[in-house]
Design a protein around this motif. Structure first.
Motif, short mmCIF file in Angstrom:
data_model
loop_
_atom_site.label_atom_id
_atom_site.label_comp_id
_atom_site.label_asym_id
_atom_site.label_seq_id
_atom_site.Cartn_x
_atom_site.Cartn_y
_atom_site.Cartn_z
N LEU A 125 -7.77 4.55 -19.23
CA LEU A 125 -7.21 5.23 -18.06
C LEU A 125 -6.74 6.64 -18.42
CD1 LEU A 125 -4.97 2.48 -16.43
CD2 LEU A 125 -7.10 3.42 -15.53
N LEU B 170 -2.37 5.02 -5.10
CA LEU B 170 -2.78 4.21 -3.95
C LEU B 170 -2.27 2.78 -4.15
CD1 LEU B 170 -4.58 4.10 -1.33
CD2 LEU B 170 -6.41 3.30 -2.81
N ALA C 7 -2.92 3.97 -13.00
CA ALA C 7 -3.91 3.00 -12.49
C ALA C 7 -4.03 3.12 -10.97
CB ALA C 7 -3.49 1.59 -12.89
N GLN C 8 -2.88 3.35 -10.31
CA GLN C 8 -2.91 3.50 -8.84
C GLN C 8 -3.60 4.80 -8.44
OE1 GLN C 8 -2.27 0.87 -7.22
NE2 GLN C 8 -0.11 0.37 -6.97
N GLN C 9 -3.48 5.82 -9.29
CA GLN C 9 -4.18 7.08 -9.02
C GLN C 9 -5.69 6.87 -9.17
OE1 GLN C 9 -1.78 9.27 -11.93
NE2 GLN C 9 -1.25 10.74 -10.32
N VAL C 10 -6.07 6.17 -10.24
CA VAL C 10 -7.50 5.87 -10.45
C VAL C 10 -8.01 5.02 -9.28
CG1 VAL C 10 -9.09 4.56 -11.90
CG2 VAL C 10 -7.44 6.14 -12.95
N ARG C 11 -7.14 4.15 -8.79
CA ARG C 11 -7.52 3.32 -7.66
C ARG C 11 -7.93 4.18 -6.46
NH1 ARG C 11 -3.93 -1.68 -5.10
NH2 ARG C 11 -5.65 -2.50 -3.88
N ARG C 12 -7.19 5.25 -6.25
CA ARG C 12 -7.54 6.15 -5.15
C ARG C 12 -8.88 6.83 -5.41
NH1 ARG C 12 -4.92 8.29 -0.84
NH2 ARG C 12 -2.91 7.49 -1.53
N LEU C 13 -9.11 7.23 -6.66
CA LEU C 13 -10.40 7.86 -6.99
C LEU C 13 -11.55 6.90 -6.69
CD1 LEU C 13 -9.58 9.60 -10.42
CD2 LEU C 13 -9.64 10.64 -8.13
N TYR D 122 -9.84 -6.44 2.59
CA TYR D 122 -8.43 -6.75 2.35
C TYR D 122 -7.69 -6.68 3.70
CZ TYR D 122 -3.69 -6.67 0.60
OH TYR D 122 -2.38 -6.96 0.37
N LEU E 186 -10.30 -3.22 -5.72
CA LEU E 186 -9.40 -2.06 -5.79
C LEU E 186 -9.52 -1.22 -4.53
CD1 LEU E 186 -9.97 -1.10 -9.53
CD2 LEU E 186 -7.85 -2.00 -8.53
N ALA E 187 -10.74 -1.15 -3.98
CA ALA E 187 -10.96 -0.37 -2.77
C ALA E 187 -10.68 -1.17 -1.51
CB ALA E 187 -12.39 0.17 -2.74
N ALA F 201 -8.16 -0.09 -14.76
CA ALA F 201 -7.18 0.04 -13.67
C ALA F 201 -6.75 -1.34 -13.18
CB ALA F 201 -7.76 0.85 -12.52
N ARG G 221 -11.55 4.38 -4.53
CA ARG G 221 -11.69 4.24 -3.08
C ARG G 221 -12.43 5.45 -2.50
NH1 ARG G 221 -7.12 4.39 1.62
NH2 ARG G 221 -7.20 6.59 1.01
N LEU H 276 -13.85 3.14 -14.50
CA LEU H 276 -12.44 2.90 -14.85
C LEU H 276 -11.84 1.73 -14.06
CD1 LEU H 276 -11.19 6.57 -15.15
CD2 LEU H 276 -11.56 4.92 -17.00
N TYR I 61 -15.35 -1.00 5.33
CA TYR I 61 -14.25 -1.80 5.86
C TYR I 61 -14.64 -2.49 7.16
CZ TYR I 61 -11.65 0.74 2.35
OH TYR I 61 -11.23 1.25 1.15
#
Lengths: 484, 485, 95
Positions: free
Chosen positions: C41, C52, A375-381, A192, A430-431, A305, A383, A301, A456
């Motif tokens: 979720l 994030l 969903a944004q929290q799960v996104r961090r998990l 990204y 997501l990551a 997410a 990543r 998830l 990355y």
């Protein structure tokens, strides 16, 4: 000429075996011959292509030229092209002649690429089968009763049918990799921020990324070199040096650590598909790579997410389509609200409307924390899972898609089932990681793809892995019989 | 029983940047419709925003001026709603993490008391375009609204106060103070006539000791005068509603200055769920300590410091100094006039008196004043050195306002110089005494108290004869001498 | 968190989409399927996890305050559905 890879065609042009005009005319002829059935292109820009080809021939005659001089390419119809309709697969933009050109298109043109036309796609890139296009479904060249995947399904199909030697795609949740897998071609979603999003019509801004699609990893490397780089016009594009992707291709794989997540080989996975990817892993082991079993627990998830974050961003990104400044406008609006509601409801298809509604709901008062924020929290998990894995391994691999191309119409009434087509690709978006899909075999005569995920900015590394694999295999050289 | 009024302000200040907040198109006004609307401002598909550094720096300057915490990390969010002057279908603004945190603004009120108004926060956002309601129609002749997006994307800071004000006067004093701060900082021209500074006023009333009442928001007030009237009108309305057993409805109201009336807005009423979320096209804005220190060190003189200096250096009252510091242009004008005229008190009186009255009457700003600070300084010099009387000075000021030249030129060309030749004046006085025997007799027959009044007649005659050019002191002395004999 | 036809109508209104009465029932069923999937979720343990928004920890680049955008009216006006005197037309708006 159409059986050659982009890399081979480039060498042929350099050696004057043929001219860019001859090459371009050849592919335009094939498009005329085959695309009526296939429906892989929305717009063919013949006149413009021939003019660009002539200009490229003049450049080559002077002994000059860039990475792509004289080479035909088809752009996904999500990239704005000045003076050419840019529909995004939607009735909303059926009349939209873009007033400017996307950075990706501009950069490739600056390297001498010849644009053949604009490829079909799921409407606003929302879909995994190319059936949501306003311009009708694209057919899979390997079995024309089947879908090509999506959303860059037109690009993948047109490549597989050898109607173009190179194509661009975009990938928000797997839209380059899944159709690449289902058509037996190679597609790369870069990190990204690696490729500018300027001029690429937004679906979900924090996930969208443009990338190359081609007949081989080497072709993708060639294209990525032209596409990548910082762009002042895109705040999220990163100021990282562009790698020498062609040069990285040939490194040997001695000591390469390949992570194999258990989550990519669940018990429920089709055994033949799993076996195709395991066979690819064995081939790389033969070349000196080590397999490292690992787990990415949070990626289970990733689909939920994604189906909050992507529709939420989309619901806002698509608000600009209001029938006021461009695009579809309903007839005789009685008042402002009527103008908005009818223009949008007539202009958008069912899946797009569904996602707008889901996204609007997820962001609305009272649900933001339960959906969007979570969903944004799960996104961090997710990543963080990948970050832990990449501390131990160089690349991560598994199947690209849990299934081969399905029948047209088979899933149109079952969106959840359709969404699951992207179960292995979504976590990567997501990551924000780079990932590639390469052909790794056939199941019942239909192509299967294997995904290579890198850390990355490790595009060079994953192209290298795929290239070494492709030196040892010929899956990527297979051509569907009807298009040989 | 009495009512208490609770007032909070949301103030939109257009920042003085050359280009827009998220695009490199011009913020200039008055151009052809949509000629300053770039592909980004038009929300063309595929376009993306990039943040203007100067807008960020202007917002920080404001934060430093009100002693606020500067957001080391601030985040742009999208406020989603549909409106034709909002091309993207969302406004890019800040909510949870604004660039300027809590601060405070000190006010000096007319009665000599001081008051502090707390600032909740100030955030950066983009302005909308303009809807033009006149003269547009479609092919069937139906009335249409025209959309001009030249203003779309112009950077604003929205300053949100705590509900710390309790009457219209305090609210106006606060608004004036903000105007003084932003113009002194040079971050805005503060031109309210162009909508470059606009006020939304939240008003509620309650009985003392009771919880806050339901509030209304009166929008887009673009002059201090209208703001004061609108607040008074709304307070009266709410009290009226409550005293008649009704309930105040939470609503947005539009004030009409021409008729001094207000009504509830009809549009936007159902756009109440804005679905804010962080803008995925933009990244968090980070501000370094170095940059904050650099901006702090380079701050210009602020209104409070300037006011203190005026009190100290020019021996002005606190209130006069506050008024003169109400905006940078007025303060600079005063200082220039005082310096040239050599009399600060006189300069202050002229600026707050005659000049302000004329500016108000013609509805123009001090920057557009036909009488420049240099002119006023020259005028004050001529009063001080006795060339003209204060009365004649008003006449000179009027001529100067009308563009007839500099005070010296006007005094010269109109022959307004005070008569300093005693012989000439004596002759005029003698003539008057000779021509009005009855009045002379009456005067001489009166006692001292009455004589003081009756001498006015002779002064008047003398002024008439000299066209006002006689030095009043000299004339008085001469008359008394001759009449008292 | 199931939604009914009424909620669908409200959300459609917010999104400026026209959903006919005969569509809302089927649509709410579809949306409920999606929301049921998304509700997985709620199982996640996200205590103390910061949301994030962007995959990479980078900050916003800033642009110098210079006017570089050209006047694009000649390019954009021809693709507008309704214009007059350089303005985009919409049905009369009453504020």
């Amino acid at each position: 000429m159409h059986t050659k890879t982009l890399t081979e065609l480039r060498a042929g042009l350099a050696a004057r075996e043929f001219s860019s005009r001859e090459l371009t005319e050849h592919f335009l002829r094939r498009i005329r011959q085959f695309d009526g059935e296939l429906n892989s292109l929305i717009t063919v820009t013949e006149e413009q292509a021939l003019a660009q080809a002539d200009a490229a021939d003049a450049t080559l005659a002077r002994g000059e030229g860039g990475l792509l001089t004289g080479l035909p390419v088809a752009h996904k119809d999500i990239f704005c092209t000045e003076g050419v309709r840019t529909s995004c697969g939607s009735r909303m933009l059926d009349n939209f002649i873009a007033p400017y050109t996307a950075t990706v298109v501009e950069k490739m043109a600056a390297q001498g690429a010849v644009m053949l036309g604009k490829t079909n796609m799921d409407e606003f890139a929302m879909g995994s089968s190319n059936e949501t296009s306003f311009y009708g479904p694209v057919k899979n060249p390997w079995d024309q009763e089947r879908v090509p995947g999506g959303s860059s399904g037109g690009a993948a199909a047109t490549l597989a049918a050898r109607l173009t030697p190179a194509a661009t795609g975009t990938d928000t949740g797997g839209s380059i990799r899944q159709p690449a897998a289902l058509n037996g071609v190679t597609g790369l979603k870069p990190t990204y921020g690696r490729v500018s999003r300027w001029g690429m019509i937004a679906f979900a801004s924090s996930l969208d990324q443009a990338g190359p699609m081609g007949l081989s990893a080497a072709d993708c490397a060639l294209m990525l070199g032209a596409m990548a780089g910082h762009d002042d016009k895109d705040s999220t594009s990163l100021d990282e040096p562009v790698g020498d992707y062609l040069n990285d291709l040939n490194q040997n794989l001695e000591g390469l650590r390949i992570g194999v997540p258990e989550e990519f080989f669940p018990d429920t996975l089709d055994g033949a598909i799993a076996e195709s990817s395991r066979e690819a892993l064995r081939e790389l082991e033969k070349q000196g790579a080590k397999l490292v079993p690992l787990s990415l627990p949070s990626i289970k998830l990733s689909v939920p997410a994604y189906y909050v974050i992507a529709p939420a961003e989309a619901s806002s990104n698509l608000s600009r389509f209001d029938g006021v400044r461009y695009g579809h406008r309903c007839d005789d609006p009685v008042d402002l609200l009527d103008l908005y509601k009818r223009s949008r409801s007539e202009g958008f298809g069912e899946e797009v409307k569904r996602r707008i509604l889901v996204g609007t709901y997820a962001l609305s008062a009272g649900y933001y924390d339960a959906y969007y924020r979570r969903a944004q929290q799960v996104r961090r998990l997710i990543r963080d899972d990948f970050a832990r894995a990449f501390a131990e391994v160089d690349v991560i691999m598994g199947p690209t898609s849990p299934e081969t191309a399905f029948k047209i119409g088979a899933k149109v009434d079952d969106p959840i089932n359709m969404y699951m087509a992207d179960v292995f690709t979504i976590a990567v978006n997501l990551a924000g990681l780079p990932a590639l899909s390469m052909p790794s075999g056939f199941v019942n005569g239909l192509p299967v793809g294997t995904q290579v995920i890198g850390n990355y900015f490790q595009e060079g590394r994953i192209l290298n892995v795929a290239h070494r694999y492709q030196l040892a295999t010929d899956w990527h050289q297979r051509i569907p019989g009807a298009f040989a | 029983m009495s009512w208490e009024t609770v007032i909070g302000l949301e103030v939109h200040v257009q920042l003085a940047t050359a280009s827009k907040l998220f695009s490199a198109s011009s913020t200039r006004t008055g151009d052809e419709p949509n000629s300053n609307a770039s592909l980004i401002d038009l929300a063309m598909p595929g376009t993306l925003p990039v943040v203007n550094r100067e807008a960020i720096r202007h917002a920080i300057r404001f934060g430093l001026a009100i002693d606020a915490e500067i957001g080391r990390r601030s985040v742009f969010e999208r406020k989603n709603y549909f409106y034709p002057d909002l091309p993207k279908g969302y406004q890019t603004t800040q909510l949870a993490e604004p660039i300027v945190g809590a601060g405070v603004v000190d006010l000096q009120l007319e009665d000599g008391t001081r008051k502090s108004v707390r600032i909740h926060h100030a955030h950066l956002e983009e302005d909308a375009g303009k809807s033009l309601h006149e003269a547009f129609s479609d092919e069937t002749g139906r009335a249409m609204t025209g959309i001009d997006l030249n203003r779309a994307g112009t950077p604003l800071i929205e300053i949100v106060s705590e509900p710390d004000m309790s009457n219209a006067e305090e609210a106006v004093a606060f608004a004036r103070k903000l105007h003084a701060i932003v113009t002194s900082l040079g971050i805005s021209d503060g031109d309210m006539s162009q909508g470059n500074m606009r006020f939304d006023v939240n008003i509620s009333v309650r009985r003392p000791g009771e919880p806050l009442g339901t509030r209304t928001e009166t929008k887009n007030l673009n002059s201090f005068r209208f703001m004061e009237k609108a607040i008074k009108l709304e307070v009266e309305r709410q009290i009226d509603v409550l005293e008649n057993g009704g309930e105040v409805v939470q609503e947005t109201r539009l004030y009409n200055g021409e008729t001094n009336t207000a009504r509830a807005m009809r549009s936007k009423e159902d756009a109440n769920d804005y679905r804010y979320f962080p803008c995925p096209d933009l990244l968090p804005v980070l501000v370094s300590e170095e940059e904050i220190n650099e901006l702090r060190d380079a701050l210009p003189e602020l209104p409070d410091a300037r006011k203190a200096r005026f009190v100290e250096a020019y021996a002005l009252s606190e209130y006069d100094a506050e008024l003169l510091c109400a905006d940078l242009a007025t303060a600079a004008y005063f200082e220039a006039a005082a310096k040239q005229g050599g009399d600060a008190k006189l300069a202050a009186n002229w600026v707050m008196g005659e000049l302000t009255a004329r500016l108000n009457a013609d509805d123009i700003g001090i920057a557009q004043s036909p009488v420049s600070a240099e002119h006023l300084g020259e005028l004050i010099q001529r009063i001080k050195d006795g060339t003209i009387s204060s009365k004649i000075a008003k006449q000179v000021f009027d001529a100067c306002w009308a563009g007839e030249g500099s005070p010296d030129q006007i005094i010269e060309s109109k022959g307004l110089k005070q008569m300093s030749d005693t012989g000439e004046l004596e002759k005029i006085v003698d003539d008057i005494i000779a021509n009005h025997p009855a009045q002379v007799e009456d005067y001489r027959g009166s006692d001292d108290a009455k004589r003081k009044k009756k001498i006015g007649f002779f002064v008047g005659q003398a002024m008439k004869a000299t066209q006002g050019k006689a030095n009043p002191q000299q004339l008085n002395q001469l008359l008394q001498q001759k009449l008292n004999g | 968190m199931a939604i009914d036809s009424k909620v669908v109508a409200q959300v459609a209104h917010l999104a400026c989409l026209q959903v006919d009465d005969n569509e809302t029932a089927a649509l709410s069923e579809r949306l409920n399927d999606i929301l049921a999937m998304v509700d997985q979720l709620q199982q996640a343990d996200v205590e103390g996890v910061a949301p994030l928004a962007h995959p990479l920890d980078v900050s916003q680049p800033l642009r110098d305050d210079q006017v570089t955008e050209p006047d694009v009216r000649e390019r954009v006006m021809p693709i507008a559905p309704a214009i007059e005197e350089g303005c985009f037309l919409v049905p009369r708006v009453i504020e």
